[in-house]
Design an enzyme around this catalytic site. Structure first.
Site, PDB file in Angstrom:
ATOM      1  CD1 TRP A   1      -2.172  -2.143   1.927  1.00 43.03           C
ATOM      2  CD2 TRP A   1      -2.864  -1.385  -0.051  1.00 43.03           C
ATOM      3  NE1 TRP A   1      -3.135  -3.000   1.459  1.00 43.03           N
ATOM      4  CE2 TRP A   1      -3.565  -2.564   0.258  1.00 43.03           C
ATOM      5  CE3 TRP A   1      -3.119  -0.737  -1.260  1.00 43.03           C
ATOM      6  CZ2 TRP A   1      -4.531  -3.103  -0.608  1.00 43.03           C
ATOM      7  CZ3 TRP A   1      -4.078  -1.273  -2.120  1.00 43.03           C
ATOM      8  CH2 TRP A   1      -4.766  -2.441  -1.782  1.00 43.03           C
TER       9      TRP A   1
ATOM     10  CG  ASP B   1      -3.183   3.928   4.048  1.00 40.36           C
ATOM     11  OD1 ASP B   1      -4.236   3.715   4.688  1.00 40.36           O
ATOM     12  OD2 ASP B   1      -2.899   3.328   2.980  1.00 40.36           O
TER      13      ASP B   1
ATOM     14  CE  LYS C   1      -8.680  -3.308   3.860  1.00 42.31           C
ATOM     15  NZ  LYS C   1      -7.576  -2.457   3.460  1.00 42.31           N
TER      16      LYS C   1
END
Ligand SMILES: *Cc1c(COP(=O)(O)O)cnc(C)c1O
Length: 361
Positions: free
Chosen positions: A102, A172, A196
Site C-alpha cells: 500500500w 494511511d 477494515k
C-alpha cells in the site's frame, strides 16, 4: 444461524451487536417508515446520522477543531491521488517509506504528480520489518511525508512516528483506525478506507488540517479537491449514506460497549498476545514479522511448507475459521483480528492450531 469466525483482511467482520441493530432498523429507521438506504441525504433525519457519525469520530479520536473530517467515497486508493493533487503544491516533492504494497502504490501514484522519493524500504526482507529512519535522508523541502501506519498485507506497524519537523506527515490508517489511540496532531492528514475496521465498504474517511485545504492544483477534478467536500460538510454530492450509518453504529459500539479507544487497545492487545504467544512457542507455525514491529490487527504466519499451509487453511475453513489464506506475496496464512473480532474467536483459532500442530509435526 451459524456465524463463522471471519479473519478476512477486508471487507471484514463487523460487531454482531451492530449487525443486529442494523437488521432491526432495516425496514423502519426510528419510526420514519423507511430504511436509511432509502432516505434523502438532505433530510433532517439523515443529517442527524452524518453529524452523529462525525462527532463520535471526533470524540473517539480526539480530533482537534482545526481539522476537517471528510466522509468520502473512492477507497483509500483514491487518496493515493487526492493527497498529491492537494498537497504536492510547493516544491512538488514528497517522501515515502516503503513498508509494503500500500505504501508502494501510494508512492507510484504520487510519481504522476511530482517527485516522489523513497527514503527507506523493507522490501529486501519481504516487508517483514519497519525500516529504521534517518531524518538526515528526508527531503527538507518536501510538501509531505507519507507513511502507511499499519501494513495490512505484511503485518507490521509503526510504533514510533518519523520526526519530520516542519514537513506535513500523512498517514494511511486504513487497517488500524481506532484500534488504539493515535495522536492526530502529529499528522497533517490521515485517511482510511472504512471496510477494515469501521464499516462495510464504500466509505473513505479523511481527517485533514484546515491549512492544507484550498491549495489543490488547477487540474484537480472537483470531486478530488478537499475544499469541495470541506465546504459542503461531505454533502457536495450524495455521500455513501448507508455506510455512514453503519459506521455510526460501529463508533457507538466502540464508545458504549467497548468503553472507548483506550479499552479497544487493551482488548486488541489481549487478542494479539494470545496469537503471538502461541506462534512464538509453536513447533509448526511461526510469525513472519520481527517482534518489535508486529501489528495488532494483521498477523501473518507460516509453517514453512506450502502444502501444510494449504492443508491448514482448508481444515480451518471446515471448522469455521475462514479467510485465513495469506496474501499471495507472503504465502502462508494471515489472521486479521480487527476491532470486531471477539477474543473468543482468537482463542478458538489458537486451540484449533494447537490441535492441528499435534497432528502434523
Ligand atoms: C485496504 C487498504 C488500502 C486500499 O483500500 P481501498 O479502500 O480498497 O482502496 C490502502 N491502504 C491500506 C493500508 C489498506 O489496508
Amino acid at each position: 444461524m451459524a456465524r463463522v469466525y471471519n479473519f478476512s483482511a477486508g471487507p471484514s467482520t463487523l460487531p454482531e451487536e451492530v449487525l443486529k441493530k442494523a437488521a432491526a432498523e432495516m425496514l423502519d429507521y426510528k419510526g420514519c417508515g423507511m430504511s436509511v438506504m432509502e432516505m434523502s441525504h438532505r433530510s433532517a433525519i439523515f443529517e442527524e446520522i452524518i453529524n452523529g457519525a462525525e462527532s463520535l469520530l471526533r470524540e473517539l479520536m480526539g480530533i482537534p477543531d482545526n481539522y476537517k473530517v471528510l466522509l468520502l467515497q473512492g477507497g483509500a486508493w483514491s487518496q493515493f491521488a487526492m493527497v498529491p493533487l492537494n498537497l504536492m503544491n510547493g516544491s512538488g516533492k514528497a517522501d515515502f517509506v516503503l513498508t509494503g504494497q500500500w505504501a508502494v502504490k501510494a508512492y507510484q501514484e504520487a510519481q504522476k504528480y511530482g517527485q516522489a522519493n523513497a527514503v527507506a524500504s523493507s522490501k529486501d526482507k519481504t516487508f517483514s520489518y519497519i525500516p529504521k529512519l534517518d531524518p538526515d535522508t528526508f527531503t527538507k523541502d518536501a510538501d509531505y511525508f507519507h507513511i502507511c501506519v499499519n501494513n495490512t498485507i505484511y503485518g507490521t506497524k509503526f510504533n514510533t512516528l518519523p520526526e519530520t519537523g516542519n514537513v506535513t506527515l500523512v498517514g494511511d490508517i486504513s487497517s488500524c483506525i481506532l484500534s488504539e489511540p493515535l495522536d492526530v496532531t502529529k499528522f497533517g492528514l490521515l485517511f482510511a478506507g472504512a471496510q477494515k475496521n469501521l464499516a462495510p465498504a464504500g466509505l473513505t474517511i479523511v481527517i485533514v488540517r484546515e491549512d492544507l485545504i484550498g491549495n489543490a492544483r488547477d487540474i484537480t477534478p472537483t470531486m478530488f479537491d478537499y475544499k469541495t467536500h470541506a465546504d459542503n460538510g461531505s454533502m457536495f454530492n450524495t455521500p455513501p449514506c448507508y455506510t455512514i450509518y453503519m459506521c455510526k453504529l460501529v463508533l457507538e459500539w466502540i464508545k458504549n460497549t467497548i468503553g472507548g479507544v483506550e479499552k479497544m487497545k487493551e482488548y486488541n492487545e489481549a487478542k494479539a498476545k494470545i496469537l503471538y504467544d502461541y506462534l512464538d512457542s509453536s513447533a509448526l507455525f511461526k510469525g513472519t514479522v520481527v517482534p518489535e514491529d508486529r501489528s495488532l490487527m494483521n498477523v501473518p504466519f507460516v509453517t514453512g511448507d506450502a502444502d501444510k499451509d494449504a492443508a491448514f487453511v482448508k481444515a480451518a475453513a471446515s471448522a469455521g475459521f475462514v479467510n485465513l489464506k495469506g496474501h499471495r506475496s507472503v504465502g502462508g496464512m494471515r489472521a486479521s483480528i480487527y476491532n470486531a473480532m471477539p477474543i473468543e474467536g482468537v482463542q478458538a483459532l489458537v486451540d484449533f492450531m494447537k490441535d492441528f500442530e499435534a497432528k502434523n509435526v
